[in-house]
Scaffold this motif. Structure first.
Motif, PDB file in Angstrom:
ATOM      1  N   ALA A 280      30.445  35.493  45.096  1.00  0.00           N
ATOM      2  CA  ALA A 280      31.234  35.714  43.878  1.00  0.00           C
ATOM      3  C   ALA A 280      32.035  37.014  43.977  1.00  0.00           C
ATOM      4  O   ALA A 280      33.206  37.066  43.570  1.00  0.00           O
ATOM      5  N   PHE A 281      31.425  38.053  44.532  1.00  0.00           N
ATOM      6  CA  PHE A 281      32.122  39.337  44.601  1.00  0.00           C
ATOM      7  C   PHE A 281      33.223  39.325  45.657  1.00  0.00           C
ATOM      8  O   PHE A 281      34.369  39.694  45.380  1.00  0.00           O
ATOM      9  N   TYR A 282      32.877  38.876  46.879  1.00  0.00           N
ATOM     10  CA  TYR A 282      33.848  38.987  47.970  1.00  0.00           C
ATOM     11  C   TYR A 282      34.986  37.977  47.862  1.00  0.00           C
ATOM     12  O   TYR A 282      36.109  38.272  48.265  1.00  0.00           O
ATOM     13  N   PHE A 283      34.706  36.808  47.316  1.00  0.00           N
ATOM     14  CA  PHE A 283      35.761  35.806  47.219  1.00  0.00           C
ATOM     15  C   PHE A 283      36.397  35.740  45.831  1.00  0.00           C
ATOM     16  O   PHE A 283      37.476  35.170  45.680  1.00  0.00           O
ATOM     17  N   GLY A 284      35.726  36.315  44.818  1.00  0.00           N
ATOM     18  CA  GLY A 284      36.270  36.273  43.471  1.00  0.00           C
ATOM     19  C   GLY A 284      36.858  37.579  42.990  1.00  0.00           C
ATOM     20  O   GLY A 284      37.967  37.616  42.439  1.00  0.00           O
ATOM     21  N   VAL A 285      36.136  38.672  43.223  1.00  0.00           N
ATOM     22  CA  VAL A 285      36.556  39.972  42.694  1.00  0.00           C
ATOM     23  C   VAL A 285      37.388  40.763  43.699  1.00  0.00           C
ATOM     24  O   VAL A 285      38.440  41.309  43.357  1.00  0.00           O
ATOM     25  N   LEU A 286      36.934  40.839  44.950  1.00  0.00           N
ATOM     26  CA  LEU A 286      37.596  41.682  45.944  1.00  0.00           C
ATOM     27  C   LEU A 286      39.080  41.347  46.134  1.00  0.00           C
ATOM     28  O   LEU A 286      39.908  42.269  46.216  1.00  0.00           O
ATOM     29  N   PRO A 287      39.473  40.067  46.227  1.00  0.00           N
ATOM     30  CA  PRO A 287      40.906  39.793  46.407  1.00  0.00           C
ATOM     31  C   PRO A 287      41.785  40.347  45.291  1.00  0.00           C
ATOM     32  O   PRO A 287      42.904  40.794  45.542  1.00  0.00           O
ATOM     33  N   ILE A 288      41.267  40.326  44.069  1.00  0.00           N
ATOM     34  CA  ILE A 288      42.046  40.852  42.942  1.00  0.00           C
ATOM     35  C   ILE A 288      42.145  42.368  43.044  1.00  0.00           C
ATOM     36  O   ILE A 288      43.208  42.963  42.827  1.00  0.00           O
ATOM     37  N   LEU A 289      41.042  43.019  43.395  1.00  0.00           N
ATOM     38  CA  LEU A 289      41.068  44.470  43.585  1.00  0.00           C
ATOM     39  C   LEU A 289      42.017  44.843  44.725  1.00  0.00           C
ATOM     40  O   LEU A 289      42.787  45.814  44.618  1.00  0.00           O
ATOM     41  N   ALA A 290      41.982  44.087  45.800  1.00  0.00           N
ATOM     42  CA  ALA A 290      42.817  44.381  46.963  1.00  0.00           C
ATOM     43  C   ALA A 290      44.294  44.183  46.657  1.00  0.00           C
ATOM     44  O   ALA A 290      45.152  44.918  47.169  1.00  0.00           O
ATOM     45  N   GLU A 291      44.599  43.197  45.820  1.00  0.00           N
ATOM     46  CA  GLU A 291      46.004  42.966  45.444  1.00  0.00           C
ATOM     47  C   GLU A 291      46.554  44.166  44.683  1.00  0.00           C
ATOM     48  O   GLU A 291      47.682  44.603  44.897  1.00  0.00           O
ATOM     49  N   THR A 292      45.730  44.709  43.796  1.00  0.00           N
ATOM     50  CA  THR A 292      46.136  45.916  43.072  1.00  0.00           C
ATOM     51  C   THR A 292      46.270  47.087  44.025  1.00  0.00           C
ATOM     52  O   THR A 292      47.229  47.865  43.957  1.00  0.00           O
ATOM     53  N   ALA A 293      45.307  47.244  44.946  1.00  0.00           N
ATOM     54  CA  ALA A 293      45.323  48.360  45.891  1.00  0.00           C
ATOM     55  C   ALA A 293      46.539  48.303  46.800  1.00  0.00           C
ATOM     56  O   ALA A 293      47.078  49.345  47.201  1.00  0.00           O
ATOM     57  N   ALA A 294      46.977  47.088  47.145  1.00  0.00           N
ATOM     58  CA  ALA A 294      48.114  46.945  48.054  1.00  0.00           C
ATOM     59  C   ALA A 294      49.384  47.560  47.486  1.00  0.00           C
ATOM     60  O   ALA A 294      50.235  48.063  48.235  1.00  0.00           O
ATOM     61  N   THR A 295      49.518  47.555  46.170  1.00  0.00           N
ATOM     62  CA  THR A 295      50.713  48.151  45.556  1.00  0.00           C
ATOM     63  C   THR A 295      50.730  49.665  45.718  1.00  0.00           C
ATOM     64  O   THR A 295      51.771  50.289  45.546  1.00  0.00           O
ATOM     65  N   TYR A 296      49.581  50.238  46.050  1.00  0.00           N
ATOM     66  CA  TYR A 296      49.488  51.688  46.275  1.00  0.00           C
ATOM     67  C   TYR A 296      49.395  52.019  47.766  1.00  0.00           C
ATOM     68  O   TYR A 296      49.102  53.165  48.133  1.00  0.00           O
ATOM     69  N   GLY A 297      49.595  51.024  48.619  1.00  0.00           N
ATOM     70  CA  GLY A 297      49.602  51.270  50.062  1.00  0.00           C
ATOM     71  C   GLY A 297      48.239  51.303  50.709  1.00  0.00           C
ATOM     72  O   GLY A 297      48.104  51.775  51.842  1.00  0.00           O
ATOM     73  N   ILE A 298      47.219  50.807  50.024  1.00  0.00           N
ATOM     74  CA  ILE A 298      45.871  50.753  50.602  1.00  0.00           C
ATOM     75  C   ILE A 298      45.717  49.414  51.309  1.00  0.00           C
ATOM     76  O   ILE A 298      45.926  48.356  50.709  1.00  0.00           O
ATOM     77  N   SER A 299      45.349  49.447  52.596  1.00  0.00           N
ATOM     78  CA  SER A 299      45.341  48.228  53.403  1.00  0.00           C
ATOM     79  C   SER A 299      44.168  47.318  53.052  1.00  0.00           C
ATOM     80  O   SER A 299      43.158  47.748  52.468  1.00  0.00           O
ATOM     81  N   ALA A 300      44.313  46.050  53.438  1.00  0.00           N
ATOM     82  CA  ALA A 300      43.251  45.073  53.206  1.00  0.00           C
ATOM     83  C   ALA A 300      41.989  45.437  53.976  1.00  0.00           C
ATOM     84  O   ALA A 300      40.870  45.262  53.479  1.00  0.00           O
TER      85      ALA A 300
END
Length: 434
Positions: free
Chosen positions: A346-366
């Motif tokens: 639930a965390f890695y496939f449900g929550v992490l992608p959403i967090l990573a999408e937000t982080a990508a806008t700040y230049g933080i890599s996947a």
């Protein structure tokens, strides 16, 4: 409402078992039913329960035959040389025993499997703890930290999930984390030494010459079931099993079932001896597997009612916008409570992608987000959703709630050390550079 019900269910479960109002088995079965009936009809709740039990059935089979396999290996004497070696190294000093536990636990945990590590280490070390009078809770806490660190190895599960969710290579996620894992190991050894010093002050560095002899006498007293002539075949079988586990040649339940059958045939070819070995270990198997299927009710209702999704969405909503540039350390810290209340899937496939999408806008890599998401794994081991922890407390005959209460702060300390270590060496960025 589902969000409140979800957190209410987890909180009620934890309070009941930690205050010893209910056993873990009773709470796992009854608490989710009570909350589930608020959110769904009795028929729907019944279907959710069966779905949860079905999903955990492979885990129950794996633990059943995992316990039997390593119990048979213990009966046959496979671990006797290891026990003798540890006894002679430890002597009569609780400090050496606890530090040795940390080293042995981390080494055995290289296979990334908690159940295997617990069975092997408890089998080898429990006689020493009992003879020296060292608190068994310290053994549990140190072993939990071993798995919390080594669960990050690629074949342990979480790293593969994080890499898959982020669509990055597993090596890009895991290799930079090795120094962080070493820092976690240093912390674990330090805590083990602290526990050892406390026990040394409590019971002293024992000078009784019969302690070593007594432990070894326990081994020698079981000669009727020992099979010293089968030492090499048993070792080869165990190494083959571990190799097959790491390579994923077959599913774990199938591997342990096959290995158990071979072990019985090799060591106890007579039917009456096979029955005797199975009967001897039946109570240990029942104590663990009954908890696993009760946990299936818990997870089935948590997921089926939508509580799990609501809790996942709620975790995202509580993060304020100003955290954007600090998404990597925020994710690292969030991963601890998130993987406690949510399953890894639930965390890695449900929550992490959403967090990573937000982080990508700040230049933080996947890859950086994947690494950050793994740093809370030590706390995940204390989650009521983790089956192997029930095995650990059953093997040591300690209360599940006592283990939660006693281990929580030490495990949280491990998470903090690993997060700080990752920030200091640049495995994850403190703030985005974009």
């Amino acid at each position: 409402m589902l969000l409140l019900l979800g957190y209410g269910m987890v909180a009620t479960f934890m309070v009941l078992i930690m205050t010893k109002r209910m056993s873990a088995l009773v709470a796992l079965a009854l608490v989710p039913i009570a909350f589930g009936l608020v959110a769904a009809s009795p028929d729907a709740v019944g279907k959710m329960m069966m779905e949860g039990i079905t999903k955990l059935a492979p885990t129950g089979v794996m633990l059943t035959f995992g316990i039997l396999y390593f119990s048979i290996m213990t009966d046959a004497g496979l671990f006797d040389p290891l026990i003798r070696l540890i006894v002679r190294f430890v002597g009569h000093d609780p400090l050496k025993l606890l530090v040795g536990t940390a080293v042995m636990g981390t080494a055995v945990a290289l296979d990334g499997d908690g159940a295997t590590t617990y069975v092997i280490c408890v089998t080898a070390l429990l006689p020493l703890y009992q003879r020296l009078g060292v608190r068994l809770q310290y053994l549990a806490t140190v072993l939990l930290m071993s798995i919390g660190i080594m669960n990050i190895v690629p074949w342990g599960g979480p790293t593969a999930r994080a890499a898959a969710a982020m669509h990055v290579d597993v090596a890009d996620v895991f290799l930079p984390l090795i120094p962080v894992m070493l820092m976690g190991f240093a912390y674990q050894v330090g805590i083990a030494a602290y526990f050892g010093l406390r026990e040394r002050r409590r019971i002293g560095a024992l000078t009784m010459p019969d302690v070593e002899n007594a432990v070894l006498a326990d081994i020698d007293g079981s000669k009727d079931i020992r099979r010293p002539a089968m030492m090499i075949p048993n070792l080869l079988l165990t190494l083959a099993l571990l190799y097959a586990m790491i390579k994923g040649i077959l599913p774990l339940p199938a591997l342990f079932l096959i290995a158990t059958a071979i072990a019985l045939l090799l060591n106890y070819p007579k039917l009456k001896d096979q029955h005797a070995r199975l009967a001897t270990h039946a109570s240990n198997v029942l104590a663990v597997v009954s908890l696993i299927f009760a946990a299936g009710i818990f997870t089935g209702i948590l997921s089926g009612t939508g509580m799990l999704k609501a809790m996942s969405d709620g975790l995202l909503n509580v993060m304020p916008g100003w955290l954007g540039p600090y998404m990597a350390p925020a994710t690292a810290l969030l991963s601890a409570p998130a993987t406690y209340v949510l399953s890894n899937d639930a965390f890695y496939f449900g929550v992490l992608p959403i967090l990573a999408e937000t982080a990508a806008t700040y230049g933080i890599s996947a890859a950086e987000m994947a690494r950050a998401s793994l740093l809370g794994q030590p706390l995940h081991l204390l989650s009521p959703l983790v089956a192997s922890t029930y095995l650990l407390v059953a093997l040591l005959d300690i209360e599940y709630g006592d283990n939660q209460r006693s281990s929580l702060l030490w495990v949280l300390g491990l998470v903090v050390v690993m997060v700080i270590g990752a920030l200091v060496i640049g495995v994850i960025p403190l703030v985005s550079k974009a």
